[in-house]
Scaffold this active site. Structure first.
Site, short mmCIF file in Angstrom:
data_model
loop_
_atom_site.label_atom_id
_atom_site.label_comp_id
_atom_site.label_asym_id
_atom_site.label_seq_id
_atom_site.Cartn_x
_atom_site.Cartn_y
_atom_site.Cartn_z
N SER A 158 1.08 -1.16 0.00
CA SER A 158 0.02 -0.41 -0.32
C SER A 158 0.94 1.43 -0.05
O SER A 158 -0.10 2.58 -0.13
CB SER A 158 -0.86 0.25 1.30
OG SER A 158 0.06 -0.13 2.38
N ASP A 412 -4.14 5.46 10.67
CA ASP A 412 -3.42 5.54 10.84
C ASP A 412 -2.57 6.21 10.02
O ASP A 412 -1.91 7.39 9.58
CB ASP A 412 -4.09 4.86 8.80
CG ASP A 412 -3.12 4.55 7.63
OD1 ASP A 412 -1.69 4.52 7.91
OD2 ASP A 412 -3.22 4.80 6.98
N HIS A 415 -0.01 5.04 6.63
CA HIS A 415 0.56 6.19 5.27
C HIS A 415 0.03 7.43 4.94
O HIS A 415 0.82 8.09 6.56
CB HIS A 415 -0.40 5.91 4.17
CG HIS A 415 -0.19 4.15 3.74
ND1 HIS A 415 -2.05 2.61 5.26
CD2 HIS A 415 0.03 3.38 3.23
CE1 HIS A 415 -1.47 2.03 5.32
NE2 HIS A 415 -0.62 2.21 4.03
#
Ligand SMILES: *[C@@H]1O[C@H](CO)[C@@H](O)[C@H](O)[C@H]1NC(C)=O
Ligand SMILES: *[C@@H]1O[C@H](CO)[C@@H](O)[C@H](O)[C@H]1NC(C)=O
Ligand SMILES: *[C@@H]1O[C@H](CO)[C@@H](O)[C@H](O)[C@H]1NC(C)=O
Ligand SMILES: *[C@@H]1O[C@H](CO)[C@@H](O)[C@H](O)[C@H]1NC(C)=O
Length: 441
Positions: A158, A412, A415
């Site tokens: 990702s 998160d 990312h």
């Protein structure tokens, strides 16, 4: 997909050897077990084929920051091939990002921090200042010209996806891409074409680069299986159609896994219920890169089109969990770290080192065998480390505090928000491609 189990690998230092290797692994395990949640839990409500709304607006190419920049001036020319972009510092930059959460239609929901109500915007006003030189700002038209009639592929997890989505947003300020292919759960394989330039960009979901089976409810596995001597054919079989490939992996190697080589079990990582030997993941990570770069080299050589090729490895991007992943304030910083404020963790440093070393070894070999293949590291680990402020945190979901601060909130801290610090990686990628083209022409 709320049923994805979270596998809380509670820290149990007492029941494990206290070797640094293992400590590093455990340190990172708990939050990283959630990567799958980040990747798969957020439904993409619409196909990403919508037109870009900001098409013609930025028709004038942006001013390269080498001209706009103040301060450290060009002791070396800005495009000096010797410029090392890996080391430097983040400095304030009033210009702000080239796109935003509404102007770019291809931002993945979980990284659209602006649209999700992130209240502070200070994290958008920084630029990377390498120690020895100036990093030119991103110029979408130049980038598209560089990849005209070619195919640039991003292969990895990702983080590769995060980087490709940043690049698409940056490029769509000049001209919109068309999504021409998508496949797999959550569109994990996609390809876009910029028709004005016949330039193709794609992303391949291959979180180990080598052949592997991911743990999931579907596969019935609570650990990954990696076959370290075989490449993941999902990318390898299409290599001959790629002119440039960017590999970006790392965090999936921290998960529990069993490793195979020559069809024999080599060992495992975090597998107390099996009888395999714990071998950690550093050596495994290295072997995965050896296999990957070897395959990339050998298949490129045997490909009939003997054009020059570029292989880039984006180095490890550190996570910034300061608290628990599901509590308020897991990555609360609003500014970059200052110089000397943050030491690189052992695990982050080791992952980067392995990649840099394997790239250097493969590059040397490629150069010795004729030089048609260039292999380089896009060394972002330090600049990423210095950006604890660049993650979505709770804004991976829309308006997480609409009803006040609740006990649990997912964060998160892995990312990057778009726009955000990861845009700089593509500025550097542009310079790498430019230098490569200049060299090879
Ligand atoms: C997208 O582009 C097509 C053709 O260029 C046009 O017909 C359509 O109205 C556009 N849609 C939007 C939402 O702008
Ligand atoms: C996003 O960018 C567009 C186009 O540049 C601009 O019109 C709009 O005001 C921006 N939105 C925000 C929230 O900054
Ligand atoms: C368009 O790009 C592809 C690579 O993505 C290339 O194979 C093809 O030759 C290009 N077409 C022209 C006309 O150059
Ligand atoms: C591990 O070894 C023990 C003793 O040899 C055996 O009883 C057990 O079934 C093994 N476990 C697995 C998961 O293979």
């Amino acid at each position: 997909m709320g049923t994805i189990h979270h596998h809380h690998h509670h820290h149990q230092p007492s029941s494990f050897p206290t070797k640094k290797l293992i400590t590093g692994a455990l340190y990172a395990l708990l939050p990283l077990a959630l990567l799958r949640v980040y990747l798969f839990s957020i439904p993409l409500n619409q196909p990403e084929l919508t037109n870009n709304t900001q098409t013609q607006e930025t028709s004038s190419p942006s001013i390269p920051s080498s001209q706009a920049a103040e301060g450290v001036e060009q002791r070396h020319s800005p495009r000096s091939p010797r410029c090392d972009y890996s080391d430097g510092r983040w400095v304030p930059d009033s210009r702000g990002p080239r796109y935003n959460g509404t102007s770019c239609s291809t931002i993945k929901d979980g990284q659209n921090c602006m649209a999700h109500g992130r209240p502070d915007a200070g994290y958008l006003y920084w630029r990377w200042q390498p120690n020895q030189c100036q990093l030119p700002g991103f110029d979408p038209v130049s980038f598209l010209q560089l990849i005209q009639n070619e195919h640039l592929a991003f292969v990895g997890d990702s983080m590769a996806r995060n980087q490709v989505e940043s690049l698409l947003c940056l490029l769509s300020t000049a001209t919109p891409p068309e999504l021409v292919h998508r496949d797999g759960q959550e569109n994990i394989f996609r390809r876009w074409v910029f028709h004005d330039y016949n330039a193709t960009i794609s992303v391949f979901w291959c979180p180990f680069l080598v052949k592997g089976i991911e743990k999931s409810a579907a596969s019935g596995l609570n650990h990954n299986k990696l076959y370290l001597d075989s490449p993941d054919e999902r990318w390898a079989s299409e290599l001959d159609q790629m002119d440039m490939v960017v590999f970006s992996v790392g965090h999936w190697f921290l998960h529990p896994a069993i490793y195979y080589e020559n069809e024999l079990v080599l060992g495992c990582h975090h597998c107390p219920e099996s009888n395999h030997t714990e071998i950690g993941f550093f050596d495994v990570f290295r072997r995965a890169f050896k296999t990957t770069l070897k395959v990339a080299s050998s298949r490129y050589w045997s490909s009939p089109a003997s054009s020059e090729k570029l292989v880039v490895v984006t180095t490890f991007s550190p996570a910034h969990f300061e608290g628990e992943w599901d509590k308020f304030g897991a990555c609360p910083k609003k500014e970059p770290y200052k110089e000397g404020e943050k030491e690189m963790e052992y695990m982050d440093a080791e992952m980067r080192k392995i990649e840099v070393e394997e790239v250097a070894a493969a590059a040397k070999e490629a150069a010795e065998s004729g030089g048609r293949l260039r292999i380089e590291a896009l060394d972002v680990t330090k600049q990423a480390l210095l950006r604890p402020d660049g993650h979505p945190g709770p804004y991976m979901y829309p308006n997480p505090f609409a009803d006040g601060i609740k006990g649990k909130v997912q964060n998160d801290c892995v990312h990057w928000c778009l726009p955000g610090p990861i845009d700089t990686w593509n500025e550097i990628l542009m310079e790498m491609i430019r230098r490569w083209k200049e060299k090879s022409s």
